[in-house]
Write a protein that holds these residues in place. Structure first.
Motif, PDB file in Angstrom:
ATOM      1  N   GLU A  27      -7.088   1.498  -3.323  1.00  0.00           N
ATOM      2  CA  GLU A  27      -7.372   0.074  -3.162  1.00  0.00           C
ATOM      3  C   GLU A  27      -8.743  -0.302  -3.727  1.00  0.00           C
ATOM      4  O   GLU A  27      -9.192  -1.427  -3.571  1.00  0.00           O
ATOM      5  N   THR A  28      -9.384   0.634  -4.382  1.00  0.00           N
ATOM      6  CA  THR A  28     -10.719   0.401  -4.924  1.00  0.00           C
ATOM      7  C   THR A  28     -10.679  -0.525  -6.136  1.00  0.00           C
ATOM      8  O   THR A  28      -9.719  -0.472  -6.928  1.00  0.00           O
ATOM      9  N   GLN A  60     -14.520   8.618  -1.338  1.00  0.00           N
ATOM     10  CA  GLN A  60     -13.365   7.958  -0.739  1.00  0.00           C
ATOM     11  C   GLN A  60     -13.350   6.458  -1.016  1.00  0.00           C
ATOM     12  O   GLN A  60     -12.336   5.792  -0.821  1.00  0.00           O
ATOM     13  N   ASP A  61     -14.492   5.913  -1.466  1.00  0.00           N
ATOM     14  CA  ASP A  61     -14.574   4.478  -1.747  1.00  0.00           C
ATOM     15  C   ASP A  61     -14.013   4.129  -3.115  1.00  0.00           C
ATOM     16  O   ASP A  61     -13.682   2.964  -3.382  1.00  0.00           O
ATOM     17  N   LYS A 106       1.128   4.072  -2.863  1.00  0.00           N
ATOM     18  CA  LYS A 106       0.833   5.462  -2.516  1.00  0.00           C
ATOM     19  C   LYS A 106       1.973   6.377  -2.964  1.00  0.00           C
ATOM     20  O   LYS A 106       1.741   7.447  -3.535  1.00  0.00           O
ATOM     21  N   TYR A 150       0.834  -1.208   0.000  1.00  0.00           N
ATOM     22  CA  TYR A 150       0.000   0.000   0.000  1.00  0.00           C
ATOM     23  C   TYR A 150       0.867   1.255   0.000  1.00  0.00           C
ATOM     24  O   TYR A 150       0.636   2.185  -0.778  1.00  0.00           O
ATOM     25  N   SER A 171      -9.588   6.409  -3.317  1.00  0.00           N
ATOM     26  CA  SER A 171      -8.960   5.207  -2.782  1.00  0.00           C
ATOM     27  C   SER A 171      -8.045   4.566  -3.813  1.00  0.00           C
ATOM     28  O   SER A 171      -8.422   4.437  -4.983  1.00  0.00           O
TER      29      SER A 171
END
Length: 205
Positions: free
Chosen positions: A41-42, A82-83, A8, A4, A39
């Motif tokens: 990670e979406t 944010q999702d 990022k 992650y 996000s």
């Protein structure tokens, strides 16, 4: 370093490159670049065509009237900004909000493809005809005829066609079969895909 954190950092480096970019004439008239946000990670990424005046002023995607409507569309099915991740094909505002030229899209293409390579979404929601045409190379493709449909893209990624929120602002009717009512159907499909992907299931809409 976790995966992650590494991803990022890659996106932050990419944002820095975008902010310094002068690969096309749009760089000369911008106030801010608009790389995108959300996000990393979406499983679902939303892609529009380019920033408008409000986005150019703030450096954030979809914050004007169309952006406010997009937020409401997401919230109608329990999703927040944010999702998901939201970006555009070009990261600088075209003058007078015109459609970005093929040259401008090509110049910016590496940034979008790099973002997608880092985020690794399973579904890309193409907002409007310009975004759809970028991903789906079909002559004369019309968003009004194919919205709500899934298309195959590279690496097993699917592209889902939706109306751009700015089109909905110009077509206010909520009558059955209107763009707004069809968008309600489409965002429910997006929510279903989002849940299926988070659960590790195959897409089935």
């Amino acid at each position: 370093m976790t995966d992650y954190v590494k991803r990022k950092e890659l996106l932050l480096e990419l944002n820095s490159k975008i902010s310094d970019c002068n690969l096309c004439p749009l760089s000369s008239s911008r106030t801010n670049t608009v790389p995108g946000e959300g996000s990393i990670e979406t499983p679902v990424v939303f892609v529009g065509e380019g920033p408008g005046a409000d986005e150019d002023a703030s450096g954030k995607p979809f914050v004007g009237r169309a952006g406010e409507l997009l937020t409401k569309i997401l919230e109608s099915v329990g999703l927040s900004r944010q999702d998901i991740f939201i970006t555009n094909i070009v990261k600088c505002r075209p003058p007078k909000n015109r459609v970005p030229t093929a040259e401008e899209q090509r110049a910016c293409s590496a940034y979008l493809l790099s973002q997608l390579a880092v985020i690794k979404p399973k579904v890309i929601v193409a907002l409007g005809a310009t975004a759809l045409s970028y991903f789906v190379a079909q002559d004369g493709i019309q968003i009004t005829k194919v919205r709500g449909q899934l298309f195959d893209w590279i690496g097993g990624v699917k592209v889902f066609a939706m109306f751009h929120p700015s089109y909905l602002l110009r077509n206010a009717s909520r009558a059955p079969g209107s763009p707004k009512s069809l968008t309600w159907e489409d965002i429910q499909k997006v929510r279903k895909m989002y849940d299926q992907l988070l659960a590790g299931k195959e897409i089935n809409i």
